[in-house]
Motif scaffolding. Structure first.
Motif, PDB file in Angstrom:
ATOM      1  N   GLY A   1      65.548   6.477  52.082  1.00 48.50           N
ATOM      2  CA  GLY A   1      64.837   6.324  53.157  1.00 48.50           C
ATOM      3  C   GLY A   1      63.379   5.368  52.808  1.00 48.50           C
ATOM      4  N   GLU A   2      62.632   5.818  51.925  1.00 49.51           N
ATOM      5  CA  GLU A   2      61.370   5.198  51.691  1.00 49.51           C
ATOM      6  C   GLU A   2      61.587   3.832  51.417  1.00 49.51           C
ATOM      7  N   GLN A   3      62.813   3.299  50.575  1.00 56.89           N
ATOM      8  CA  GLN A   3      62.873   2.049  50.361  1.00 56.89           C
ATOM      9  C   GLN A   3      63.158   1.255  51.603  1.00 56.89           C
ATOM     10  N   LEU A   4      64.045   1.686  52.342  1.00 56.75           N
ATOM     11  CA  LEU A   4      64.656   1.294  53.700  1.00 56.75           C
ATOM     12  C   LEU A   4      63.308   0.969  54.797  1.00 56.75           C
ATOM     13  N   PHE A   5      62.455   1.936  54.630  1.00 58.76           N
ATOM     14  CA  PHE A   5      61.256   1.996  55.750  1.00 58.76           C
ATOM     15  C   PHE A   5      60.156   0.808  55.318  1.00 58.76           C
ATOM     16  N   GLU A   6      59.983   0.908  53.801  1.00 54.19           N
ATOM     17  CA  GLU A   6      59.174  -0.296  53.266  1.00 54.19           C
ATOM     18  C   GLU A   6      59.374  -1.537  53.551  1.00 54.19           C
ATOM     19  N   ALA A   7      60.965  -1.661  53.217  1.00 55.33           N
ATOM     20  CA  ALA A   7      61.564  -2.960  53.248  1.00 55.33           C
ATOM     21  C   ALA A   7      61.337  -3.539  54.804  1.00 55.33           C
ATOM     22  N   ALA A   8      61.944  -2.609  55.656  1.00 51.28           N
ATOM     23  CA  ALA A   8      61.917  -2.965  57.105  1.00 51.28           C
ATOM     24  C   ALA A   8      60.598  -3.382  57.530  1.00 51.28           C
ATOM     25  N   SER A   9      59.505  -2.604  57.300  1.00 49.52           N
ATOM     26  CA  SER A   9      58.247  -2.682  57.638  1.00 49.52           C
ATOM     27  C   SER A   9      57.739  -4.071  57.359  1.00 49.52           C
TER      28      SER A   9
ATOM     29  N   TRP B   1      65.804  -3.171  63.067  1.00 50.14           N
ATOM     30  CA  TRP B   1      65.465  -2.810  61.791  1.00 50.14           C
ATOM     31  C   TRP B   1      66.452  -3.341  60.648  1.00 50.14           C
ATOM     32  N   ASN B   2      67.753  -2.471  60.625  1.00 50.60           N
ATOM     33  CA  ASN B   2      68.610  -2.702  59.657  1.00 50.60           C
ATOM     34  C   ASN B   2      69.213  -4.155  59.560  1.00 50.60           C
ATOM     35  N   ASP B   3      68.969  -4.977  60.696  1.00 42.07           N
ATOM     36  CA  ASP B   3      69.526  -6.417  60.770  1.00 42.07           C
ATOM     37  C   ASP B   3      68.488  -7.017  59.932  1.00 42.07           C
TER      38      ASP B   3
ATOM     39  N   ARG C   1      53.056 -12.805  74.000  1.00 44.88           N
ATOM     40  CA  ARG C   1      54.327 -12.639  72.830  1.00 44.88           C
ATOM     41  C   ARG C   1      54.674 -11.202  72.519  1.00 44.88           C
ATOM     42  N   ILE C   2      55.929 -10.739  72.615  1.00 45.92           N
ATOM     43  CA  ILE C   2      56.294  -9.295  72.603  1.00 45.92           C
ATOM     44  C   ILE C   2      57.410  -9.228  71.393  1.00 45.92           C
ATOM     45  N   ILE C   3      57.263  -8.437  70.805  1.00 47.66           N
ATOM     46  CA  ILE C   3      58.594  -7.967  69.817  1.00 47.66           C
ATOM     47  C   ILE C   3      58.888  -6.650  70.281  1.00 47.66           C
ATOM     48  N   PHE C   4      60.183  -6.650  70.556  1.00 47.51           N
ATOM     49  CA  PHE C   4      60.784  -5.468  70.957  1.00 47.51           C
ATOM     50  C   PHE C   4      61.518  -4.696  69.660  1.00 47.51           C
ATOM     51  N   VAL C   5      60.932  -3.769  69.345  1.00 44.54           N
ATOM     52  CA  VAL C   5      61.048  -2.988  67.784  1.00 44.54           C
ATOM     53  C   VAL C   5      62.227  -2.135  68.329  1.00 44.54           C
ATOM     54  N   ASN C   6      63.358  -2.340  67.988  1.00 44.42           N
ATOM     55  CA  ASN C   6      64.524  -1.565  68.665  1.00 44.42           C
ATOM     56  C   ASN C   6      65.188  -1.076  67.334  1.00 44.42           C
ATOM     57  N   ALA C   7      65.978   0.451  67.708  1.00 48.56           N
ATOM     58  CA  ALA C   7      66.509   0.830  66.628  1.00 48.56           C
ATOM     59  C   ALA C   7      67.690   1.568  67.276  1.00 48.56           C
ATOM     60  N   HIS C   8      68.179   1.029  68.353  1.00 48.39           N
ATOM     61  CA  HIS C   8      69.447   1.532  69.054  1.00 48.39           C
ATOM     62  C   HIS C   8      70.413   0.071  69.360  1.00 48.39           C
ATOM     63  N   GLY C   9      71.420   0.136  68.683  1.00 45.00           N
ATOM     64  CA  GLY C   9      72.420  -0.863  69.149  1.00 45.00           C
ATOM     65  C   GLY C   9      72.730  -1.197  70.559  1.00 45.00           C
ATOM     66  N   GLY C  10      72.917  -0.080  71.329  1.00 48.27           N
ATOM     67  CA  GLY C  10      73.305  -0.224  72.586  1.00 48.27           C
ATOM     68  C   GLY C  10      72.163  -0.951  73.420  1.00 48.27           C
ATOM     69  N   ASN C  11      71.126  -1.130  73.020  1.00 46.71           N
ATOM     70  CA  ASN C  11      69.869  -1.802  73.915  1.00 46.71           C
ATOM     71  C   ASN C  11      69.946  -3.207  73.614  1.00 46.71           C
ATOM     72  N   ILE C  12      70.368  -3.760  72.561  1.00 50.74           N
ATOM     73  CA  ILE C  12      70.284  -5.213  72.099  1.00 50.74           C
ATOM     74  C   ILE C  12      70.616  -6.157  72.880  1.00 50.74           C
TER      75      ILE C  12
ATOM     76  N   ASP D   1      73.493  -2.617  52.262  1.00 49.58           N
ATOM     77  CA  ASP D   1      74.740  -2.706  51.366  1.00 49.58           C
ATOM     78  C   ASP D   1      74.580  -2.321  50.142  1.00 49.58           C
ATOM     79  N   ASP D   2      73.465  -2.512  49.330  1.00 50.01           N
ATOM     80  CA  ASP D   2      73.288  -1.915  47.977  1.00 50.01           C
ATOM     81  C   ASP D   2      73.026  -0.715  47.932  1.00 50.01           C
ATOM     82  N   LEU D   3      72.234  -0.118  48.787  1.00 51.71           N
ATOM     83  CA  LEU D   3      72.256   1.504  48.635  1.00 51.71           C
ATOM     84  C   LEU D   3      73.134   2.316  48.818  1.00 51.71           C
ATOM     85  N   PHE D   4      74.087   1.864  49.777  1.00 54.12           N
ATOM     86  CA  PHE D   4      75.360   2.901  50.285  1.00 54.12           C
ATOM     87  C   PHE D   4      76.579   2.278  50.259  1.00 54.12           C
ATOM     88  N   GLU D   5      77.352   3.018  49.775  1.00 50.46           N
ATOM     89  CA  GLU D   5      78.764   2.687  49.472  1.00 50.46           C
ATOM     90  C   GLU D   5      79.596   2.601  50.876  1.00 50.46           C
TER      91      GLU D   5
END
Length: 264
Positions: free
Chosen positions: A224-232, A137-139, A103-114, A146-150
């Motif tokens: 950034g901390e909010q994003l990191f903790e939520a995504a983690s 991560w952002n997905d 079982r492998i999870i590709f932890v990806n942070a680049h859209g071009g890899n998806i 959406d809430d954090l950034f206009e």
């Protein structure tokens, strides 16, 4: 547990009892005048190592160069061709399977890899080698983003800016935020990206002079901390879910009956 920090005897108990690994992947590509080329792979590695430590699973070294030819006009951008990327990641995954990882999870942070990671996952599953998932991560936290950034923006925007402000603040050029915004695109509806149903661009530079999209001035380390903790948290939950699934239920299903050739 970070694989590269261990000695081979250190890993004996893990490979004897566990069968899951996370593989961080990103890119080395332009992220505007304000963020380092390492942005994507830094985010992927920090999230993967945080979640792996919390869930007590194995984390491999990071794949730092991905599929990024659409940023090639900007200094320093590196990329590999899609077939080479897919073959490399598949080979790495098969290596993990040799050590008992199924079982492998590709932890990806680049859209071009998806799309390419999804293809690798299909290859591994069809061959009965392993079940591999691509996780972006952002997905995993769209409502929070959406809430954090206009004006978020999919590349070099405030979400990535805030994440790097939090995990590697020394690499952020905050004095360049306004330039990134003013020479980029704040609102994607301002540019004609689709004409009569067809995408009309191939490279980032076709749309943005600074190489980025969104309003970077909206980013803060606290966001950034909010994003990191939520995504983690989301990644830890995915790890736990995947660990609980019977492998047979994850792998490719057989052909429906009657089986091909069964009446011959």
């Amino acid at each position: 547990m970070y694989l590269a920090d261990q000695t081979w005897p250190d890993l004996g108990e893990y490979v004897a009892n566990e069968s899951l690994a996370v593989v961080p992947l990103g890119s080395t590509e332009q992220h505007g005048p304000h963020l380092p080329l390492a942005t994507d792979h830094l985010i992927a590695e920090h999230l993967a190592r945080e979640a792996a430590d919390r869930a007590e699973v194995l984390c491999t070294p990071t794949v730092n160069v991905g599929v990024s030819p659409h940023h090639r006009q900007f200094h320093g951008t590196m990329w590999v061709d899609p077939p080479a990327f897919r073959d490399y990641v598949e080979s790495l995954s098969r290596n993990l399977s040799y050590h008992g990882i199924d079982r492998i999870i590709f932890v990806n942070a680049h859209g071009g890899n998806i799309v390419h990671l999804r293809e690798v996952g299909r290859r591994l599953r069809d061959d009965g080698v392993a079940y591999a998932l691509e996780w972006m991560w952002n997905d995993s936290i769209p409502d929070l983003v959406d809430d954090l950034f206009e004006h978020n923006g999919p590349h070099g925007g405030p979400k990535e800016t805030a994440m790097i402000q939090y995990i590697a603040p020394e690499l952020v050029h905050e004095a360049e935020f306004e330039r990134a915004r003013d020479e980029g695109v704040v609102d994607l509806t301002e540019i004609e990206m689709v004409v009569h149903g067809s995408r009309t661009f191939y490279d980032a530079i076709d749309n943005t002079e600074s190489g980025v999209l969104g309003d970077q001035t909206d980013a803060t380390p606290e966001k950034g901390e909010q994003l990191f903790e939520a995504a983690s948290d989301q990644l830890v939950q995915l790890i736990e879910w995947l660990n609980d699934q019977p492998l047979d239920a994850l792998m490719a299903k057989p052909h429906v009956d009657p089986q091909p050739g069964s009446g011959r």
